[in-house]
Design a protein around this motif. Structure first.
Motif, PDB file in Angstrom:
ATOM      1  N   VAL A 317      11.214 -37.978  39.295  1.00  0.00           N
ATOM      2  CA  VAL A 317      10.603 -39.008  38.453  1.00  0.00           C
ATOM      3  C   VAL A 317       9.710 -38.374  37.390  1.00  0.00           C
ATOM      4  O   VAL A 317       9.711 -38.782  36.225  1.00  0.00           O
ATOM      5  CB  VAL A 317       9.804 -39.991  39.325  1.00  0.00           C
ATOM      6  N   LEU A 318       8.927 -37.354  37.790  1.00  0.00           N
ATOM      7  CA  LEU A 318       8.067 -36.667  36.820  1.00  0.00           C
ATOM      8  C   LEU A 318       8.893 -35.988  35.732  1.00  0.00           C
ATOM      9  O   LEU A 318       8.515 -35.976  34.552  1.00  0.00           O
ATOM     10  CB  LEU A 318       7.194 -35.636  37.532  1.00  0.00           C
ATOM     11  N   THR A 319      10.043 -35.434  36.142  1.00  0.00           N
ATOM     12  CA  THR A 319      10.919 -34.785  35.160  1.00  0.00           C
ATOM     13  C   THR A 319      11.447 -35.805  34.158  1.00  0.00           C
ATOM     14  O   THR A 319      11.525 -35.539  32.951  1.00  0.00           O
ATOM     15  CB  THR A 319      12.079 -34.078  35.873  1.00  0.00           C
ATOM     16  N   VAL A 320      11.835 -36.973  34.671  1.00  0.00           N
ATOM     17  CA  VAL A 320      12.308 -38.036  33.773  1.00  0.00           C
ATOM     18  C   VAL A 320      11.199 -38.442  32.788  1.00  0.00           C
ATOM     19  O   VAL A 320      11.433 -38.622  31.594  1.00  0.00           O
ATOM     20  CB  VAL A 320      12.785 -39.252  34.588  1.00  0.00           C
ATOM     21  N   MET A 321       9.958 -38.585  33.285  1.00  0.00           N
ATOM     22  CA  MET A 321       8.840 -38.961  32.408  1.00  0.00           C
ATOM     23  C   MET A 321       8.618 -37.918  31.308  1.00  0.00           C
ATOM     24  O   MET A 321       8.500 -38.241  30.132  1.00  0.00           O
ATOM     25  CB  MET A 321       7.563 -39.099  33.233  1.00  0.00           C
TER      26      MET A 321
END
Length: 338
Positions: A317-321
């Motif tokens: 999720v952090l990578t997507v953000m």
């Protein structure tokens, strides 16, 4: 009552030279007696006043035979530049301007100070009434006294010297105001603008103040050489002063138009800078909205959320953000918003 505190100086002039006189009345009697006995004599009295009271000017009106309307204008001041004839005498109003020194031009800086000089001109007298602290006539009197040939031109010569001195002050102030405009123009179009519209508007107000002082004098001064009280040999000198005044009026008008253009350019630049700031703010808001939205969804505590049971769920999720924020940042930079 006789003027006391308001008298700057007075003198009787015979053949261009100052002669001793104990008082104004005595000086007037002296020159009139001389003019009776000498053919073509230009003996006259010159009285200079600074902000006199009404009784003082009224006393002078009785001595020199001044018109009551002109006397009233001389006392009240704040008159429009003009030239009026009352019988055998002439009444002229000149606006004076002075440039005030200042370390830095701000929105409250006073750049131009104005005053007035009223001149009563007769066959054998000149009475000057000055209002304001600037543009004293002492330098004019001293210059004429040092050159008896100029003083021997009579009252018309004194009027020419005064009007020439005032117009020369116009030229100096106009040149200094031009330098102020160039400095302000440079700051408006600099890479880093101060965005201070107030000082440009203040400069615009000062330019209008000078225009109101200078422009109305053009018509009366142009018609002055045609007055019968002006000797024929002095008319070309007044025409020369009129030419100088025309130059000043043209310079003031062009400077006023330039100031208007600078003000409009400053407003346009200020609006452009404000729009640029709004684009930057909007871009950062859009970038931060993506992680905020994703974090908000995952913060709603549902039982079934994508990847919540996986070890790599949070990193994903952090990578997507981060990826979304980087892509948005590059897009805004490419479009010139950041």
């Amino acid at each position: 009552m006789p003027p006391v505190d308001s008298v700057v100086e007075f003198g009787a002039y015979v053949q261009g030279k100052k002669v001793a006189a104990t008082g104004i009345v005595e000086a007037l009697d002296l020159v009139r007696e001389h003019n009776k006995t000498a053919d073509g004599a230009n003996a006259f009295v010159w009285v200079g006043l600074h902000e006199p009271e009404a009784p003082e000017v009224e006393w002078l009106s009785e001595v020199f035979g001044l018109h009551p309307l002109a006397v009233e204008d001389a006392v009240k001041a704040h008159q429009r530049p003009k030239v009026e004839r009352y019988g055998e005498s002439l009444f002229m109003v000149l606006k004076t301007v002075a440039y005030l020194d200042h370390d830095e031009l701000t929105g409250t800086s006073e750049i131009i100070a104005t005053g007035e000089i009223m001149v009563f001109l007769g066959v054998d007298f000149v009475v000057t009434v000055r209002h304001g602290e600037h543009c004293p006539l002492t330098v004019v009197r001293e210059r004429l006294e040092d050159k008896p040939k100029l003083m021997n031109r009579g009252p018309a010569g004194v009027l020419h010297a005064i009007s020439d001195h005032v117009v020369d002050q116009y030229l100096q102030v106009a040149d200094l105001m031009q330098l102020e405009l160039e400095e302000v123009e440079a700051t408006v179009f600099a890479d880093v603008s101060s965005r201070d519209i107030n000082r440009i508007y203040q400069l615009k107000r000062e330019m209008l103040e000078m225009k109101r002082a200078v422009t109305p004098l053009l018509s009366p001064l142009s018609a002055l050489p045609q007055r019968r009280v002006i000797p024929s040999d002095m008319r070309e000198y007044f025409r020369d002063v009129g030419d100088h005044l025309s130059r000043v009026c043209e310079q003031v008008e062009s400077s006023n138009e330039l100031c208007s253009s600078i003000l409009q350019a400053a407003l346009a630049r200020s609006n452009a800078l404000a729009n640029e700031d709004m684009r930057k703010i909007s871009s950062w808001v859009a970038i931060l909205a993506v992680p905020t939205m994703i974090a908000g969804v995952y913060g709603m505590n549902f039982d079934f959320m994508p990847e919540t049971d996986q070890v790599w769920g949070y990193p994903a999720v952090l990578t997507v953000m981060i990826t979304a924020c980087v892509l948005l940042y590059r897009g805004f930079r490419r479009n010139g918003w950041l």
